[in-house]
Design a protein around this motif. Structure first.
Motif: not given
Length: 304
Positions: A184-191, A193-202
């Motif tokens: 959950g924390e990884i997903l929050r940080q990815k969403q 800070n990341s500019t690539n939408f793949v990294e923000t998905l599950e």
């Protein structure tokens, strides 16, 4: 000693989910299998104003559908049962905070199974899958020290991810290592800070978890994605075919397949394989064979 298989579904994806479920039953070798299969369908049904329609009790249509399924696929012979559960309120609130772009937010639910599923191990499958071999080949994989297993693949933009269409979970280990909080924390940080939408998905979150804590990399036999797979797929003996993205056998393709006379995958001269389904012919043919069983069940369930 129960093989737990979990889907997340609703009426929009129901035909995919049940086609996948039927494919498992038809390839599960019940005469050789001592373990019963328990299908858990986490069912989400929303009304036109966003209200929850399924709160744990099936409506008449779903009850009839399930009863006909039990009639055609006898539970004693095939050694299985089905349970339907709603998304728990706490998990619905949790996933509502994530961005899902064009996908429903329920895609994130699979990251938090260890919070609310009581058993120790499960297989998660997307509905747009077909099992073409004994599901025990996946179930019996030894995860070793890891709490989940999945296939690594590369998106078109070269971003690596764990494909979440077929996953093997050790839920007991997940609870022991605090997987839910970590992912959950990884997903929050990815969403954030990341500019690539793949990294923000599950799938991106699972890959980021793997880079930090590791996971059991399983063979693509257990998640054979058609749009990145050669046309000679049948010779590779897949167990799970994943009809992902552009390779979905949608209503339009089904209609065209039936209009073409439902050609066999061996009928290589049929125009359908060259103009409409440009992936492996056998993969569509085998999915349609299971889909026909679902449609038979649906038709019988709708009889007055």
């Amino acid at each position: 000693k129960i093989i737990n298989i979990v889907y997340v579904s609703g009426s929009k994806y129901q035909h995919y989910t049940y086609t996948s479920l039927i494919s498992i039953l038809e390839n599960s070798k019940p005469e050789e299998r001592n373990e019963p299969i328990r299908f858990t369908i986490i069912y989400e049904e929303m009304g036109p104003k966003g209200e929850l329609l399924f709160k744990g009790i099936l409506d008449n249509d779903m009850t009839r559908l399930t009863n006909v399924l039990f009639l055609l696929f006898n539970r004693d012979i095939y050694k299985y049962d089905i349970e339907y559960i709603p998304i728990p309120d706490r998990e619905r609130e949790r996933i509502s905070k994530f961005k899902s772009y064009k996908w429903p937010k329920s895609i994130f639910l699979k990251l938090f199974f260890s919070n609310f599923l009581s058993y120790d191990k499960c297989i998660y499958l997307d509905g747009d899958t077909a099992c073409v071999n004994d599901i025990r080949r996946l179930w019996n994989i030894n995860l070793g020290e890891y709490c989940f297993g999945g296939c690594i693949y590369q998106w078109f933009n070269k971003i690596l991810a764990v494909n979440a269409g077929s996953l093997l979970y050790d839920l007991k280990k997940m609870r022991g290592v605090g997987f839910s909080d970590k992912i959950g924390e990884i997903l929050r940080q990815k969403q954030k800070n990341s500019t690539n939408f793949v990294e923000t998905l599950e799938e991106g979150a699972l890959y980021a978890y793997s880079k930090k804590y590791g996971h059991c990399v399983i063979d693509q036999e257990f998640n054979t994605i058609l749009n990145v797979t050669p046309r000679d797929i049948k010779t590779k003996h897949p167990t799970i075919i994943h009809y992902s993205g552009v390779s979905k056998p949608d209503a339009n393709r089904v209609q065209q397949y039936e209009a073409a006379g439902c050609p066999s995958f061996e009928d290589t001269k049929n125009n359908f394989w060259e103009t409409t389904w440009k992936h492996n012919p056998w993969s569509f043919w085998i999915w349609y064979e299971h889909y026909k069983k679902y449609r038979e069940i649906e038709n019988l369930a709708n009889l007055d």
